[in-house]
Scaffold this motif. Structure first.
Motif, PDB file in Angstrom:
ATOM      1  N   ASN A  82      15.850   7.107  -1.105  1.00  0.00           N
ATOM      2  CA  ASN A  82      15.001   5.392  -1.665  1.00  0.00           C
ATOM      3  C   ASN A  82      13.638   5.935  -0.652  1.00  0.00           C
ATOM      4  O   ASN A  82      13.688   5.568   0.155  1.00  0.00           O
ATOM      5  N   THR A  83      12.667   6.606  -1.593  1.00  0.00           N
ATOM      6  CA  THR A  83      11.633   7.149  -0.268  1.00  0.00           C
ATOM      7  C   THR A  83      10.751   5.752  -0.133  1.00  0.00           C
ATOM      8  O   THR A  83      10.568   5.577   0.923  1.00  0.00           O
ATOM      9  N   PHE A  84      10.457   5.033  -1.053  1.00  0.00           N
ATOM     10  CA  PHE A  84      10.190   3.882  -0.883  1.00  0.00           C
ATOM     11  C   PHE A  84      10.664   3.076   0.275  1.00  0.00           C
ATOM     12  O   PHE A  84      10.300   2.951   1.132  1.00  0.00           O
ATOM     13  N   TYR A  85      12.428   2.956   1.301  1.00  0.00           N
ATOM     14  CA  TYR A  85      13.056   1.915   2.291  1.00  0.00           C
ATOM     15  C   TYR A  85      11.877   2.874   3.022  1.00  0.00           C
ATOM     16  O   TYR A  85      12.307   2.456   4.002  1.00  0.00           O
ATOM     17  N   TYR A  86      12.546   4.050   3.266  1.00  0.00           N
ATOM     18  CA  TYR A  86      11.847   5.310   4.008  1.00  0.00           C
ATOM     19  C   TYR A  86      11.019   4.820   4.696  1.00  0.00           C
ATOM     20  O   TYR A  86      10.470   5.050   5.629  1.00  0.00           O
ATOM     21  N   ARG A  87      10.146   5.171   3.939  1.00  0.00           N
ATOM     22  CA  ARG A  87       8.847   5.463   4.564  1.00  0.00           C
ATOM     23  C   ARG A  87       8.653   4.217   4.809  1.00  0.00           C
ATOM     24  O   ARG A  87       7.271   4.045   5.623  1.00  0.00           O
ATOM     25  N   VAL A  88       8.931   3.044   4.564  1.00  0.00           N
ATOM     26  CA  VAL A  88       8.572   1.566   5.072  1.00  0.00           C
ATOM     27  C   VAL A  88       9.019   1.251   6.535  1.00  0.00           C
ATOM     28  O   VAL A  88       8.230   1.017   7.646  1.00  0.00           O
ATOM     29  N   LEU A  89       9.827   2.360   6.636  1.00  0.00           N
ATOM     30  CA  LEU A  89      10.929   2.017   7.627  1.00  0.00           C
ATOM     31  C   LEU A  89      10.172   3.401   9.155  1.00  0.00           C
ATOM     32  O   LEU A  89       9.288   3.129   9.780  1.00  0.00           O
ATOM     33  N   VAL A 137       0.636  -1.119   0.078  1.00  0.00           N
ATOM     34  CA  VAL A 137       0.033   0.108  -0.155  1.00  0.00           C
ATOM     35  C   VAL A 137       0.930   1.311  -0.090  1.00  0.00           C
ATOM     36  O   VAL A 137       0.155   2.441  -0.885  1.00  0.00           O
ATOM     37  N   LEU A 138       2.139   1.168   0.510  1.00  0.00           N
ATOM     38  CA  LEU A 138       2.431   2.490   0.419  1.00  0.00           C
ATOM     39  C   LEU A 138       3.566   2.710  -0.770  1.00  0.00           C
ATOM     40  O   LEU A 138       3.322   4.046  -0.893  1.00  0.00           O
ATOM     41  N   ARG A 139       2.132   2.076  -2.635  1.00  0.00           N
ATOM     42  CA  ARG A 139       2.194   3.091  -3.461  1.00  0.00           C
ATOM     43  C   ARG A 139       1.861   3.974  -3.528  1.00  0.00           C
ATOM     44  O   ARG A 139       1.544   4.901  -4.105  1.00  0.00           O
ATOM     45  N   LEU A 140       0.936   3.589  -2.753  1.00  0.00           N
ATOM     46  CA  LEU A 140       0.370   4.868  -2.649  1.00  0.00           C
ATOM     47  C   LEU A 140      -0.058   6.181  -2.508  1.00  0.00           C
ATOM     48  O   LEU A 140       0.502   6.116  -1.438  1.00  0.00           O
TER      49      LEU A 140
END
Lengths: 361, 235, 261, 377, 363
Positions: free
Chosen positions: A214-221, A127-130
């Motif tokens: 790597n924004t995805f990585y940090y968002r997940v973090l 979902v963090l792609r949204l």
């Protein structure tokens, strides 16, 4: 650097002072006041963790209740004795895997947090792609799915009957201890360059990506760290009120936490703490309107339900008149305190124009 | 007819317009020329009421100081803006975009007449009347934006960069039409980066740089001014 | 390194959006260590070229090579890791963060600590200090030291432009894309900017490609210029060649100019 | 107004204040869901408590004061409410609450504070399990479930039952479960057991399914409003089987919502109804007082339970002749043959009120009290 | 389980009715979101108010003068909101005002009979008052926050939603109430479909409401679409949803159009509240929470901002809920989870919903 060393000393003193106050409270206050103090701590843990996800990383997440539920259930199942489990699961026998599991409380809380964080990870990857509101809705959906699953998975959770008789380990020390840990971890993260990256993603994700983040990585973090502390908060709630059921963890709970975060100030840890103090106290204090108030001869009859009416009006007033929340994005710092002590009027007129606080070392 | 005095516009911490004064006489084409960020758009946005924090005065004949009025009120006083970047509503048809332009009017016949007039100015729009605005080419969108501004039957038409992103041939067409509209009695405030085209049709022109007027004069004067040439060709 | 080698190369890059061709079969080579310019009317596709290079868009067809390596289709953060940094046409700073924090985010790329190091006392201090100092040095070099702790959004326009460049430099790039660095500057400021760009190119050993409308700037510092219209390159060469190219004059300045010039 | 008069008035007020001080009120706490999803239950029971308070506002020569606290149908709030009552208001005893899960969270607090609590209609067995201070004015779900099963089996002679329950509601899940197990033990068959979720209003898919299985009887441990809707939809879909429910179906509104569809509906309940023949004196008194206090509104069993809980406290305080919490608790535990609205009431070893189960049938749009049964456990 | 044709037809109509009700509520969410990018959490409560108002006006629970006064206030709010202030007040406006006062006076003080209007009037009453409530919600909670961060408006929405619910508990009491159903709506329609199945005794039973709800919904949605696509205010609405600034430049008063949006959305919510109360004839102050929540989900997976999408989303949700439970009875406890699983799958597949427009951020 000297200045910062002094600030560290101050902070240490403040923590010592906090625990001194707790010591006093534990010995002198009635259980009601202690109960409220406990709730303040738990709400603050939840609010700070949601603020990390939403206020600092800019992900509109409404999944907090789901993470709390996971933390609460995992922790509970781990701290109940086998006898308790056997007598509690009256509809369907408890699953044999869980029947004899047992861990000390502190460890169980950590495992609860880790479980919440793992579920957070599983949710985050799709979902963090949204972005924006869609992320909020998807996480809300996941939280509800978690709740429905807990309701129906009776061998693991005892379904809607819930669990009672959870040992009340979550005393003042435990709750405030966890609050200090939460604030420490999150503030340390936010003050480091990792925190700068989180805020960069919030302010402008595209620019952050251009800067090699790597924004995805940090968002997940950020999401998983937030989920961890939400799980911890859930576990503490369970151990404070000693009983849980799936209905506790509806989206209304998430909204309550969101309310605290926004009323306190999105993107301000201090704000979240102040918000949880104010909202928790306000809700309890407003109970006076439900009982008759006598003004001399004249008696105003108490109206049942009036408390929530006034509460919602007050909440709206906070938002309508201080739309950035009580503290905006301002943060407590010793310098700010010093400025405030020197000249309160100037402090507020200045502080409202610029954000102070988390500025490196 | 319209005179702007000591206008300042702020966006957050940025001081975009720093005390501009302009005069627009009835029936003229007045042009503001300058580079990106010189404050041209901010000026017309202030006239239209789209910017919140601005000081100074904008006096409009018959209406007094209109600074601080809401955009919807400004249109009703007879000032229309064709905004920068065309701002066509992409999901509405050409017809609907024009209807929207005439939102403040209630005279069905007058609207129909003006629509025909706009279609006669831009025959290509008529061909595409039932197409969504977003599917038009850049040039057609620009025509639609100008046409839409005309639909409110304004006295003053402000055009913000009507030549933006258009092929040279179309640019000529647009400027010819601007001239034509002006000849029908409408006052025009034209904003252009394409300095030479703009100056060549303007009665009066102002050159803006970083929020202030650095040169003013008639179009022909400025066109032959070596300073201008240098600024625009980096000579 | 005596021979001028190619730093960045576009090979027949094309990008379509729906039916619109924003970049049409565009090829060029940026030699190592030069400052080059990309000019053309608004909407000609210049920014799309930048977005293709920095990885926000994948070319519909064609290739992008950086120092001989094919970087086509790499996501932006990987492109940045390879050594290409950029600025934006409409400034995109992290507006609520301080200038220093902005630059620190740029420097983050070269950090090696795992994310949880800062939680443990003293563990991350050394690297954090390094990043912090590096950011500070950069701010000093760009004359922003005195606004290091001010929120980026509150800085004046020119300072914001410089801060954006400082942030890009913090990623340690070998190639810098500048999107309209002189927009909104007065002639005095833009001549300062020219000096500034030349200086950073030399100091940081960069190759620079810039988009600019201010002809004075472009002609003043670019050793090679490409003129783009409708996504296609219509002319290329040095400043003089461009200035006297009738096709450029027509596309860029308007046909009328020919009548009056 | 002259100065003298003012002085006199002040003096009188002061005297009154002193008099009031002399007989310090006995505080009885009430924690009920007055807002939130269970607000209806809390409000019904509160009316009963208040009626009883009006009727007996003094005990041991001291006035009784009710301290009413809302628990928002929320567990955390329930814990807060009880903490407040025990620690801040220092009540002698507490009445509450509607909703077993709320009672469980309040119970934990009361147990620590050593304060006696009487649950009005929390029927989950876990509420009083291992609790010294928690009592209830009602019976428990296993007992009621067995009662319903026995009645269906023996009095109606049905062998095939279907169950439709709110899977997210602890009361429904518990009661359904006890009904099913008792029914099976007695040789019956549960042909289909379906779920819905709290708040659902459309039960047609489940009902269609149930109808296709052709059971003799459908058991719905629902709240009255949704239960009435289930019946309505069932009849619309052509269901002909009997439908039986639990105590939560017991409300005059059931008939109003369900209309024709509730004809023949049976439900188990606490042995009180305004239609019951040979009412005991306590029930009569309650019914009469209710009609005076709430004209135009029929008395309901929840109110009766609220009323009973209050009266149980009065009785215990009288017996203990003290407001000491321990003494009151002891008196409650020993409460025997107390003439309550719901019949002669005795507190058993697990602190549940022992009483027979009442059966009500809806006939011609009217509630008919069919009598009582006492199932064998 | 196998679906026989009889069962299928029955389920089909029930799903259609449930889905249309979700759809009608969803439209309110989608309209407000399309324009303000705001999740109007109070919408579910507006729906509840609609049901309560119709209940009051059919049961004569409310004193007559209060009912009349409420209508008067409601219409007053609407007139003043939509009056063109730049023009002289038209005569019809004063006429309408006088008529209102007269009506209020008549019902309140002169008429000896109870205020128990026929159904049509009651429905009109409920819709008018509910629309006015929608406008008031916008004025009080959202209008002051138009240029505030969106989250502030969201919290304000949650606040006003709490307020309406809790006021509802205080004013209406938390007790569920029965709604009077006209007899004609209760008796199921029994149709023999042996022609289809070839089985002589295959009978389908359908509640009249299961037929009425979709037809009325269709009618209402067509009406709404007509307003949105064929009238001037509708044009303004569509235009605001894409570009507020340009729309203002055309002379549209945005606040008025937004008020109209709230009025229309609330009117539809009221209509669905009324039909909901007729189909599931009990009402209570929290009845709007769950349908509101589900309708919002429906609006999202239909593509928020799109009216067709909202209706489609509502129908899909209705069908999923009914048919999943019907075909997999063992999973009936997971009914709510299916809606969310579907939601997430759709969002991952099409991030802006089935009929949502894709928006790309300009870099």
């Amino acid at each position: 650097m000297n200045n910062s060393a002094m600030h560290r000393a101050y902070t240490l003193c403040a923590v010592v002072l906090l625990f001194a106050i707790l010591f006093y409270a534990e010995n002198n206050l009635d259980t009601y006041s202690i109960q409220i103090l406990n709730l303040v701590a738990i709400n603050a843990i939840l609010a700070v963790s949601l603020n990390l996800i939403y206020g600092f990383t800019g992900m509109f997440s409404l999944g907090h209740a789901g993470f709390m539920a996971i933390g609460a259930y995992v922790c509970t199942v781990l701290i109940l004795t086998p006898e308790q489990k056997e007598s509690m699961w009256i509809l369907e026998a408890i699953h044999p895997w869980l029947a004899n599991l047992s861990l000390p409380f502190l460890l169980a809380v950590v495992v609860g947090g880790i479980a919440a964080s793992l579920v957070g990870l599983i949710i985050a990857i799709p979902v963090l792609r949204l972005g924006g509101d869609y992320l909020g809705i998807a996480t809300l959906g996941f939280a509800e799915i978690i709740r429905v699953v807990i309701t129906n998975a009776a061998p693991f959770t005892n379904g809607s009957l819930g669990i009672k008789g959870i040992p009340q380990y979550a005393n003042l020390w435990c709750n405030y201890g966890w609050l200090v840990v939460t604030v420490y971890v999150i503030v340390r993260l936010l003050r480091s360059n990792v925190g700068n990256v989180f805020k960069a993603i919030r302010d402008d994700e595209i620019a952050a990506r251009t800067m090699g983040v790597n924004t995805f990585y940090y968002r997940v973090l950020s999401f998983c760290v937030g989920a961890f502390f939400a799980g911890v908060g859930g576990a503490l709630t369970a151990a404070l009120i000693s009983t849980i059921d799936p209905k506790m963890f509806t989206f209304m709970l998430t909204f309550n936490i969101l309310m605290i975060v926004v009323a306190g100030g999105l993107g301000s840890i201090t704000g979240s703490i102040v918000g949880s103090i104010i909202i928790t106290f306000m809700l309890e204090w407003l109970r006076i309107v439900e009982n008759p108030i006598s003004l001399g001869d004249f008696e105003i009859p108490g109206i049942p339900g009036m408390r929530m009416v006034i509460f919602s009006v007050m909440l709206m007033c906070i938002i309508l008149f201080r739309r950035e929340g009580l503290l905006g994005m301002r943060e407590f710092s010793w310098d700010a305190l010093a400025r405030f002590v020197k000249n309160p009027v100037r402090f507020f007129s200045r502080a409202s124009r610029s954000t102070s606080g988390a500025s490196g070392k | 007819m319209l005179s702007i005095a000591d206008l300042h516009v702020y966006y957050g911490g940025i001081h975009a317009v720093k005390g501009i004064s302009l005069d627009i006489a009835k029936g003229q084409i007045v042009t503001l020329v300058g580079a990106n960020g010189a404050g041209k758009s901010s000026t017309v946005r202030a006239v239209s009421g789209l910017v919140k924090s601005c000081t100074g005065s904008i006096t409009y004949e018959g209406h007094g100081n209109i600074l601080g009025k809401a955009p919807e009120e400004i249109v009703r006083t007879g000032i229309a803006l064709s905004p920068e970047g065309r701002r066509i509503l992409p999901h509405l048809t050409v017809e609907e975009n024009l209807q929207l332009g005439a939102y403040i009017r209630n005279d069905t016949q007058g609207i129909a007449k003006d629509k025909e007039w706009v279609y006669s100015l831009f025959p290509r729009l008529k061909e595409r009347a039932w197409q969504a605005g977003g599917t038009l080419s850049g040039g057609e969108q620009q025509m639609l934006a100008v046409g839409r501004a005309l639909m409110s039957n304004p006295d003053i038409v402000m055009l913000d960069e009507p030549s933006l992103g258009l092929a040279p041939k179309l640019v000529n067409e647009i400027f010819a039409i601007i001239k034509h509209i002006n000849s029908l009695g409408k006052t025009i405030l034209l904003i252009e980066q394409n300095a030479f085209a703009a100056l060549s049709i303007a009665h009066k022109a102002y050159i803006l740089e970083t929020g202030t007027v650095v040169l003013e004069g008639t179009g022909q004067e400025l066109l032959h001014n070596p300073e201008v040439k240098k600024a625009y060709l980096g000579g | 390194m005596n021979q001028p080698t190619t730093s960045l190369e576009l090979v027949n890059a094309t990008r379509r959006f729906g039916g619109i061709v924003a970049v049409n079969d565009l090829s060029f080579k940026v030699p190592q260590g030069t400052i080059c310019g990309l000019i053309g009317p608004n909407g000609a596709g210049k920014t799309t070229v930048f977005n293709l290079i920095s990885g926000f868009y994948t070319p519909t067809s064609g290739k992008i090579l950086f120092e001989g390596e094919d970087i086509t289709g790499n996501p932006p953060h990987i492109v940045c890791r390879k050594g290409i940094a950029r600025t934006f046409q409409n400034i995109r700073l992290f507006s609520s963060a301080s200038s220093l924090q902005n630059v620190m985010v740029g420097a983050h790329l070269r950090q090696k600590n795992p994310w949880w190091f800062p939680i443990v006392p003293f563990l991350a201090d050394k690297e954090e200090k390094m990043v912090h100092d590096r950011a500070h040095t950069l701010l000093e070099r760009l004359g922003l030291a005195d606004v290091a702790n001010a929120p980026a959004g509150s800085l004046p326009y020119g300072a914001q432009r410089r801060l954006e460049i400082a942030r890009a430099l913090a990623t340690n790039p070998r190639f810098l894309l500048l999107d309209e660095p002189a927009a909104g500057m007065n002639p005095h400021e833009s001549s300062d900017l020219m000096e500034f760009i030349k200086n950073i190119r030399a100091d940081f050993d960069l190759t620079i490609l810039l988009i600019e409308h201010d002809m004075k700037v472009v002609m003043g510092i670019c050793s090679h210029i490409w003129v783009v219209e409708y996504g296609q390159c219509i002319a290329e060469g040095d400043a003089d060649a461009i200035r006297n190219n009738p096709k450029v004059i027509e596309a860029y300045l308007g046909e009328e100019y020919l009548q009056y010039a | 107004m002259s100065f003298k008069k003012l002085l006199a008035a002040t003096g009188m007020l002061l005297c009154m204040g002193i008099a009031a001080q002399a007989a310090e009120p006995i505080k009885i706490g009430v924690y009920l869901p007055l807002t939130g999803q269970n607000a209806f239950g809390g409000q019904l029971e509160l009316e009963g408590v208040q009626l009883a308070h009006k009727e007996m506002s003094q005990v041991l020569g001291r006035p009784v004061e009710l301290v009413i606290v809302d628990n928002k149908s929320d567990k955390v709030e329930a814990a807060n409410a009880v903490t407040r009552l025990t620690a801040k208001d220092k009540v002698t005893g507490i009445i509450g609450t509607y909703g077993s899960s709320l009672a469980m969270s309040g119970g934990e607090v009361a147990e620590k504070a050593k304060t006696p609590v009487i649950a009005t209609s929390a029927t989950n067995p876990l509420v009083t399990k291992d609790k010294k201070y928690y009592f209830r004015a009602c019976f428990i779900d296993p007992y009621q479930g067995a009662g319903a099963a026995t009645y269906v089996m023996q009095n109606l002679g049905f062998k095939r039952a279907a169950v439709l329950k709110d899977v997210a509601n602890d009361y429904a899940v518990g009661l359904a479960n006890f009904f099913a197990s008792s029914f099976k033990k007695q040789g019956g068959e549960i042909v289909v057991n379906l779920n819905y979720n709290s708040g659902d209003q459309d039960f047609t898919p489940q009902l269609t399914q149930i109808i296709s299985q052709k059971p003799d009887v459908l058991f719905i441990p629902a709240y009255f409003a949704e239960g009435a809707i289930i019946m309505k939809q069932a009849r619309e879909l052509g269901a002909t089987f009997r439908i039986i429910g639990g105590d939560a179906m017991d409300n005059p509104e059931t008939v109003k919502i369900g209309g024709q569809a509730v004809e023949g509906f049976l439900h188990t309940t606490f042995p009180y109804d305004m239609s019951m023949p040979n009412m005991n004196p306590a029930a009569k008194k309650f019914t009469e007082n209710w009609k005076v206090a709430f004209p135009g509104k029929d008395p309901n069993v929840n109110a009766a339970l609220g009323y009973t809980s209050y009266m149980m406290f009065m009785e215990a305080i009288k017996k203990a002749n003290s407001t000491d919490r321990e003494a009151v608790t002891k008196a409650l535990a020993e409460l025997k043959d107390f003439p309550a609205v719901t019949g002669t009431l005795t507190i058993n070893a697990t602190h549940d009120a022992e009483m027979p189960i009442g059966i009500i049938e809806i006939k011609d749009g009217k509630r008919v009290y069919k009598g009582e049964i006492t199932p064998k456990m | 389980m196998m679906l026989t044709p009889e069962l299928f037809i029955q389920h089909f109509f029930n799903a259609l009715a449930l889905g249309s009700l979700y759809g009608l509520i969803a439209i309110g969410y989608t309209m407000v979101y399309g324009i303000l990018r705001l999740i109007n959490f109070a919408h579910g409560d507006i729906f509840m108010l609609g049901a309560y108002f119709v209940f009051f006006s059919t049961i004569a629970f409310m004193p007559a003068w209060l009912a009349a006064l409420l209508v008067a206030i409601a219409l007053l709010i609407m007139f003043t909101t939509f009056r063109d202030k730049s023009k002289a007040t038209p005569a019809w406006y004063w006429g309408a005002q006088a008529l209102l006062l007269g009506l209020a006076g008549y019902y309140g003080f002169i008429s000896p009979v109870e205020f128990q209007p026929p159904w049509v009037l009651a429905v009109f009453f409920a819709i008018a008052v509910t629309s006015a409530c929608g406008i008031v919600v916008d004025r009080v909670a959202y209008q002051p926050l138009r240029d505030a961060p969106r989250i502030s408006a969201l919290i304000s929405a949650i606040g006003i939603s709490f307020l309406i619910e809790n006021l509802g508990v205080v004013v209406f009491s938390g007790l569920p109430r029965a709604v009077r159903q006209p007899d004609m709506l209760v008796k199921p329609i029994i149709a023999n479909i042996s022609a289809i199945t070839g089985n002589a005794d295959s009978v389908v039973r359908i509640s009249p409401m299961a037929l009425i709800v979709p037809s009325v919904s269709l009618l209402l949605v067509s009406g709404l679409l007509w307003i949105i696509y064929r009238t001037k205010p509708g044009l303004a609405m569509r235009s605001i949803s894409k570009d507020i600034e340009t729309t203002r430049l055309m002379g549209v008063s945005v606040n008025k159009v937004i008020a109209l949006t709230f009025a229309l959305g609330s009117a539809l919510a009221a209509a669905s509240g009324i039909m909901w109360a007729l189909r599931y004839p009990q009402i209570h102050p929290y009845m709007g929470v769950l349908p509101g929540f589900k309708a919002f989900i429906a609006a999202v997976f239909g593509g928020i901002g799109s009216i067709h999408g909202a209706m489609l989303g509502g129908l899909i949700l209705g069908f999923i809920e009914v048919f999943i439970t019907a075909t997999f009875p063992a999973l009936s406890g997971y009914r709510d989870a299916f809606a969310f699983v579907l939601l997430i799958v759709i969002l991952l597949w099409k991030p802006t919903g089935i009929m949502g427009a894709r928006t790309e951020e300009k870099i």
